[in-house]
Design a protein around this motif. Sequence first.
Motif, PDB file in Angstrom:
ATOM      1  N   GLU A   1       8.927  65.992 -19.102  1.00  0.00           N
ATOM      2  CA  GLU A   1       9.453  65.647 -20.423  1.00  0.00           C
ATOM      3  C   GLU A   1       9.432  66.847 -21.366  1.00  0.00           C
ATOM      4  OE1 GLU A   1      11.200  63.193 -23.203  1.00  0.00           O
ATOM      5  OE2 GLU A   1      10.716  62.690 -21.120  1.00  0.00           O
TER       6      GLU A   1
ATOM      7  N   ASN B   1      17.140  64.446 -16.864  1.00  0.00           N
ATOM      8  CA  ASN B   1      15.958  64.097 -16.079  1.00  0.00           C
ATOM      9  C   ASN B   1      16.369  63.031 -15.078  1.00  0.00           C
ATOM     10  OD1 ASN B   1      13.552  62.855 -15.111  1.00  0.00           O
ATOM     11  ND2 ASN B   1      12.440  63.640 -16.873  1.00  0.00           N
TER      12      ASN B   1
ATOM     13  N   GLN C   1      14.809  61.382 -12.845  1.00  0.00           N
ATOM     14  CA  GLN C   1      13.906  60.251 -12.735  1.00  0.00           C
ATOM     15  C   GLN C   1      14.141  59.235 -13.842  1.00  0.00           C
ATOM     16  OE1 GLN C   1      12.975  63.417 -12.464  1.00  0.00           O
ATOM     17  NE2 GLN C   1      12.052  63.614 -10.440  1.00  0.00           N
ATOM     18  N   GLU C   2      14.330  59.743 -15.073  1.00  0.00           N
ATOM     19  CA  GLU C   2      14.584  58.833 -16.191  1.00  0.00           C
ATOM     20  C   GLU C   2      15.916  58.118 -16.031  1.00  0.00           C
ATOM     21  OE1 GLU C   2      14.282  60.628 -19.983  1.00  0.00           O
ATOM     22  OE2 GLU C   2      12.119  60.937 -19.876  1.00  0.00           O
TER      23      GLU C   2
ATOM     24  N   GLY D   1      17.459  57.493 -13.238  1.00  0.00           N
ATOM     25  CA  GLY D   1      17.313  56.513 -12.166  1.00  0.00           C
ATOM     26  C   GLY D   1      16.578  55.271 -12.630  1.00  0.00           C
ATOM     27  N   ALA D   2      15.531  55.449 -13.440  1.00  0.00           N
ATOM     28  CA  ALA D   2      14.785  54.308 -13.948  1.00  0.00           C
ATOM     29  C   ALA D   2      15.646  53.452 -14.871  1.00  0.00           C
ATOM     30  CB  ALA D   2      13.537  54.798 -14.689  1.00  0.00           C
ATOM     31  N   ALA D   3      16.411  54.105 -15.764  1.00  0.00           N
ATOM     32  CA  ALA D   3      17.289  53.372 -16.680  1.00  0.00           C
ATOM     33  C   ALA D   3      18.352  52.602 -15.908  1.00  0.00           C
ATOM     34  CB  ALA D   3      17.932  54.339 -17.672  1.00  0.00           C
ATOM     35  N   ARG D   4      18.866  53.209 -14.856  1.00  0.00           N
ATOM     36  CA  ARG D   4      19.883  52.548 -14.053  1.00  0.00           C
ATOM     37  C   ARG D   4      19.313  51.322 -13.344  1.00  0.00           C
ATOM     38  NH1 ARG D   4      23.061  55.613  -9.170  1.00  0.00           N
ATOM     39  NH2 ARG D   4      24.497  53.934  -8.588  1.00  0.00           N
ATOM     40  N   MET D   5      18.106  51.443 -12.817  1.00  0.00           N
ATOM     41  CA  MET D   5      17.465  50.314 -12.152  1.00  0.00           C
ATOM     42  C   MET D   5      17.212  49.172 -13.133  1.00  0.00           C
ATOM     43  SD  MET D   5      14.815  52.482  -9.748  1.00  0.00           S
ATOM     44  CE  MET D   5      14.052  51.053  -9.000  1.00  0.00           C
ATOM     45  N   ALA D   6      16.749  49.519 -14.336  1.00  0.00           N
ATOM     46  CA  ALA D   6      16.514  48.482 -15.349  1.00  0.00           C
ATOM     47  C   ALA D   6      17.819  47.801 -15.752  1.00  0.00           C
ATOM     48  CB  ALA D   6      15.841  49.106 -16.574  1.00  0.00           C
ATOM     49  N   SER D   7      18.904  48.580 -15.835  1.00  0.00           N
ATOM     50  CA  SER D   7      20.202  48.006 -16.201  1.00  0.00           C
ATOM     51  C   SER D   7      20.669  47.001 -15.160  1.00  0.00           C
ATOM     52  CB  SER D   7      21.243  49.115 -16.366  1.00  0.00           C
ATOM     53  OG  SER D   7      20.918  49.947 -17.444  1.00  0.00           O
TER      54      SER D   7
END
Length: 336
Positions: free
Chosen positions: A211, A227, A229-230, A232-238
């Motif tokens: 970060e 980033n 990782q970020e 990818g995480a946002a996409r998974m949450a979406s």
Amino acid sequence: MGSVGRVTSPISRLRLAAAGVALVLVLGTVGYMVLGLSLLDALYQTVTTVTTVGFRELGDFGAAEQVFTMALIVIGVGLVLYTFTLVVQVVVEGQLREMVGRRRMDRTIENLRDHVVLCGWGRVGRAVADDLVGAGKQVVVVDRDAERLGSLPYPTVVGDATLDATLRAAGIERASSLVAALADDAANLFVTLSGRTLNPQLFIVARARQEDSIDKLARAGADRVVNPQELGAARMASFVVRPHVAEFIDVVMHERSMEFRMQEVEVPPASALAERTLRELDLRQQAGVLVLAVRDASGSFRSNPAPDTVIHAGDVVIAVGTEADLQRLVALATGR
């Protein structure tokens, strides 16, 4: 495949040895001329001596000529044999073919303009290259691992991407964009600094794992810092919260088999779109596209713009449509 900094390879040693043989021939010829032979005779005597052919001596050799000839044999014959050994090594190991291929690759890179220099051939680099090539961009890949790059269909440069010489070999001064996708944030920082110095007009996208690296990369000259990782995480949450929206955006942006695409078009000066409202332009009728947003020169977005929104030169129109529709929009904006 381009290469930087390989000074101990057989090819490099062969070049040095060939230069040494040429130097011996020159010095031998000059030496025999000083001892009284003509240019042609001196060259003939030198060649027959260092190649151990030794047909005959041109004239009667005194002590000086004999000493010079012995010195020439000791130095020249050894150098010629060493050069011959390197030639055999290069041919047997296939490095001659590699050298020819590398020169061809270097010429290809020299002819590129407005291409993308991609530094780092890991999982992120592969994904970036696939999308760039799918969008019609020319890519030059830079990585220090020659085995990784061996079978790539793109122009490549083997070397340390943090070095200016490596980036120059990739045509950074003629490139339009640089993607720093190395696994190490410090290395991406060096790549960003070097790229911005070598080409101030470059559009730079840098990868950040930590970060606190994001601000540093931005200050170093990166136009965008990502980033993975970020994201990818946002996409998974979406996919959990808004699965249909997320899948639609994902398909429109990345799935090549789908009919519709999302595209951005910058409005140049004197464009047919400039200083007119969306209602006047009626782009849905003229081009078949749906305008999703407009970004003005200050960087602000106007999403779902109203019909009375005025399009100015320098604005970026973001629209969705088929490939043919988007091409018509580009033609309207640019006059081509």
